[in-house]
Write a protein that holds these residues in place. Structure first.
Motif, PDB file in Angstrom:
ATOM      1  N   ALA A 215       0.832  -1.198   0.000  1.00 40.72           N
ATOM      2  CA  ALA A 215       0.000   0.000   0.000  1.00 40.72           C
ATOM      3  C   ALA A 215       0.872   1.256   0.000  1.00 40.72           C
ATOM      4  N   THR A 216       2.009   1.195   0.684  1.00 46.78           N
ATOM      5  CA  THR A 216       2.898   2.361   0.743  1.00 46.78           C
ATOM      6  C   THR A 216       3.522   2.656  -0.612  1.00 46.78           C
ATOM      7  N   VAL A 217       3.961   1.616  -1.328  1.00 43.56           N
ATOM      8  CA  VAL A 217       4.557   1.872  -2.637  1.00 43.56           C
ATOM      9  C   VAL A 217       3.501   2.370  -3.623  1.00 43.56           C
ATOM     10  N   LEU A 218       2.253   1.953  -3.443  1.00 38.75           N
ATOM     11  CA  LEU A 218       1.191   2.483  -4.295  1.00 38.75           C
ATOM     12  C   LEU A 218       0.922   3.952  -3.979  1.00 38.75           C
ATOM     13  N   LEU A 219       1.141   4.357  -2.750  1.00 40.76           N
ATOM     14  CA  LEU A 219       1.057   5.772  -2.421  1.00 40.76           C
ATOM     15  C   LEU A 219       2.111   6.550  -3.215  1.00 40.76           C
ATOM     16  N   PHE A 220       3.327   6.022  -3.278  1.00 46.92           N
ATOM     17  CA  PHE A 220       4.382   6.666  -4.071  1.00 46.92           C
ATOM     18  C   PHE A 220       4.036   6.630  -5.562  1.00 46.92           C
ATOM     19  N   PHE A 221       3.379   5.558  -5.995  1.00 39.72           N
ATOM     20  CA  PHE A 221       2.938   5.470  -7.385  1.00 39.72           C
ATOM     21  C   PHE A 221       1.973   6.615  -7.712  1.00 39.72           C
ATOM     22  N   GLU A 222       1.105   6.932  -6.763  1.00 40.33           N
ATOM     23  CA  GLU A 222       0.146   8.019  -6.981  1.00 40.33           C
ATOM     24  C   GLU A 222       0.798   9.390  -6.842  1.00 40.33           C
ATOM     25  N   LEU A 223       1.870   9.488  -6.061  1.00 42.63           N
ATOM     26  CA  LEU A 223       2.590  10.755  -5.937  1.00 42.63           C
ATOM     27  C   LEU A 223       3.435  11.057  -7.165  1.00 42.63           C
ATOM     28  N   ASN A 224       3.703  10.047  -7.982  1.00 42.70           N
ATOM     29  CA  ASN A 224       4.494  10.230  -9.207  1.00 42.70           C
ATOM     30  C   ASN A 224       3.596  10.831 -10.288  1.00 42.70           C
ATOM     31  N   THR A 225       3.398  12.123 -10.237  1.00 39.17           N
ATOM     32  CA  THR A 225       2.420  12.782 -11.114  1.00 39.17           C
ATOM     33  C   THR A 225       2.761  12.736 -12.606  1.00 39.17           C
ATOM     34  N   PRO A 226       4.011  12.583 -13.037  1.00 37.82           N
ATOM     35  CA  PRO A 226       4.238  12.421 -14.482  1.00 37.82           C
ATOM     36  C   PRO A 226       3.624  11.144 -15.056  1.00 37.82           C
ATOM     37  N   ARG A 227       3.311  10.165 -14.187  1.00 39.08           N
ATOM     38  CA  ARG A 227       2.626   8.927 -14.602  1.00 39.08           C
ATOM     39  C   ARG A 227       3.398   8.197 -15.698  1.00 39.08           C
ATOM     40  N   ASN A 228       4.709   8.195 -15.607  1.00 42.57           N
ATOM     41  CA  ASN A 228       5.549   7.625 -16.662  1.00 42.57           C
ATOM     42  C   ASN A 228       6.221   6.317 -16.250  1.00 42.57           C
ATOM     43  N   ILE A 229       5.744   5.699 -15.176  1.00 43.92           N
ATOM     44  CA  ILE A 229       6.284   4.421 -14.715  1.00 43.92           C
ATOM     45  C   ILE A 229       5.140   3.418 -14.625  1.00 43.92           C
TER      46      ILE A 229
END
Length: 446
Positions: A215-229
């Motif tokens: 769940a924590t890494v998915l939080l970082f996934f959502e914080l990555n606003t360029p959405r390029n990963i």
């Protein structure tokens, strides 16, 4: 005028920018800040006479002398007053108003934040609110929204940088994943305890160790606003990153010099191992140029390390306690609660610091000795060391240990959010640059 001259002085310190490290005492009489004045600055974006300042009623009163105003809380202001502890920007430099030497010291928390910002190379958080950030976690979402949310990061599904969010994101997916994995854990735990089926033990260990870190890494996934990963890339880093980082760490522990450093050994060995794994697995490409990208990569490797380590501790405890399931479950619960405050946050900070230096350039050896990287990398190393340092036997109780590790976790996440803010500003600057290039191309065609 006499009243102003008798006012207690203040001083302003430059936290970041071309004039970083400078400080000036401000009295009751008016002084000028600019490039060609007594309070001179090297910042090329500062006007020759930029702003007039003086102290009135223990506040810094200012009035702009330049067409370019100063910025307070990211808003342009022509004149006003600032309290001790407040920050302002002139040109590209961030300044802070402080009590003058000999006056009562500033708030301890503010002093700690300032030191952390200097070490991490970040600015004070602006416009940040946990309540506002997580305001959409309970908002209803359709299955189609969820699919679209996860289908990003490939060459075909990465949105243009102009569409990237530059304000504070409002993540929501991480909580749904946390609840889903926890329900699976509860289901396996019921099978294990109420039906006495020992075949469910491995599932209990893995689901219990995975729930919070995932769940924590998915939080970082959502914080990555360029959405390029892509989500595939994240799973690759969790799996491969966990294995490689543990392997590199074990090799490090077998090196006689480093392994003899006591509590400092895990901080150095494990943080170096995890960051080296990020570099090895990602092989940093130019397309991953944002601080937020590095932060997500680091968090994913930290998750892999944390999950496998927690599962190992749970299994080891089960063996040592002669099959005591309650003891094993306690280890799972404790490490789950503390999971977001440890490896995930530490590796995210380390990788973000490296990506901040790397930018859109190929990775080189010189970047690892860059002072901006080394100072920030020191933060997770020190936090990890303090985490592993045992408390005196007199106060070494479980509640005290949890309080200590929670304090260290709060410090970790303050640095994380400060770097997120820096990453969002980097995205905003790239949007401006891209827009300018587009306009220039259109003008050339016209």
């Amino acid at each position: 005028m006499g009243q102003q001259a008798a006012a207690p002085p203040l001083y302003v310190t430059c936290l970041s920018g071309p004039d970083a490290g400078k400080f000036y005492t401000i009295l009751g009489s008016e002084a000028i800040m600019g490039r060609n004045t007594g309070i001179g600055q090297a910042d090329p974006m500062v006007a020759p006479q930029h702003v007039a300042v003086c102290v009135v009623n223990h506040r810094l009163r200012f009035r702009s002398l330049s067409p370019t105003p100063i910025f307070v809380n990211a808003q342009p202001v022509a004149n006003g007053e600032l309290m001790p502890g407040q920050e302002f920007r002139i040109g590209s430099s961030i300044w802070k108003v402080n009590e003058a030497p000999g006056q009562p010291s500033a708030n301890l928390l503010q002093a700690m934040q300032e030191r952390l910002n200097r070490l991490a190379g970040t600015d004070k958080l602006e416009g940040f609110s946990l309540r506002d950030m997580f305001s959409e976690v309970f908002k209803k979402r359709t299955a189609e929204e969820l699919e679209d949310y996860l289908t990003v990061g490939t060459y075909r599904t990465t949105p243009p940088i102009e569409k990237a969010q530059t304000g504070w994101p409002k993540p929501w997916l991480f909580l749904r994943v946390l609840v889903g994995v926890m329900l699976a854990y509860v289901g396996f735990a019921i099978i294990m305890t109420h039906f006495h089926n020992m075949k469910a033990v491995p599932a209990v260990i893995m689901m219990g160790s995975l729930a919070v870190p995932l769940a924590t890494v998915l939080l970082f996934f959502e914080l990555n606003t360029p959405r390029n990963i892509s989500f595939y890339k994240i799973w690759l880093l969790i799996a491969m990153g966990g294995v490689l980082s543990l392997l590199v760490a074990i090799i490090g522990y077998n090196l006689p010099i480093i392994s003899d450093l006591g509590p400092l050994s895990p901080g150095i060995i494990e943080e170096v191992a995890k960051l080296a794994t990020v570099v090895l697995v990602v092989r940093p490409a130019i397309r991953y140029k944002y601080i937020l990208n590095g932060m997500l990569f680091g968090a994913a490797v930290g998750v892999g390390f944390a999950v496998f380590e927690s599962a190992g501790y749970a299994f080891e405890n089960l063996i040592r306690s002669n099959g005591d399931l309650d003891q094993m479950s306690f280890v799972i619960y404790l490490r789950a609660v503390l999971a977001p405050f440890g490896h995930v946050a530490w590796t995210a900070i380390a990788a973000a610091a490296l990506w901040r230096v790397k930018k859109d350039q190929p990775l080189t050896a010189n970047m690892f000795v860059d002072p901006k990287f080394l100072k920030a990398f020191l933060i997770p190393v020190v936090l990890h060391t303090l985490w592993d340092t045992p408390l005196p036997a007199v106060i070494s109780t479980l509640p005290v240990v949890i309080i200590k590790e929670s304090i260290l976790g709060v410090i970790s996440w303050y640095v994380v959010f400060a770097m997120v803010q820096q990453g969002l500003r980097q995205v905003k600057a790239d949007q401006v640059r891209t827009t300018k290039l587009t306009l220039q191309s259109m003008q050339a065609v016209a």
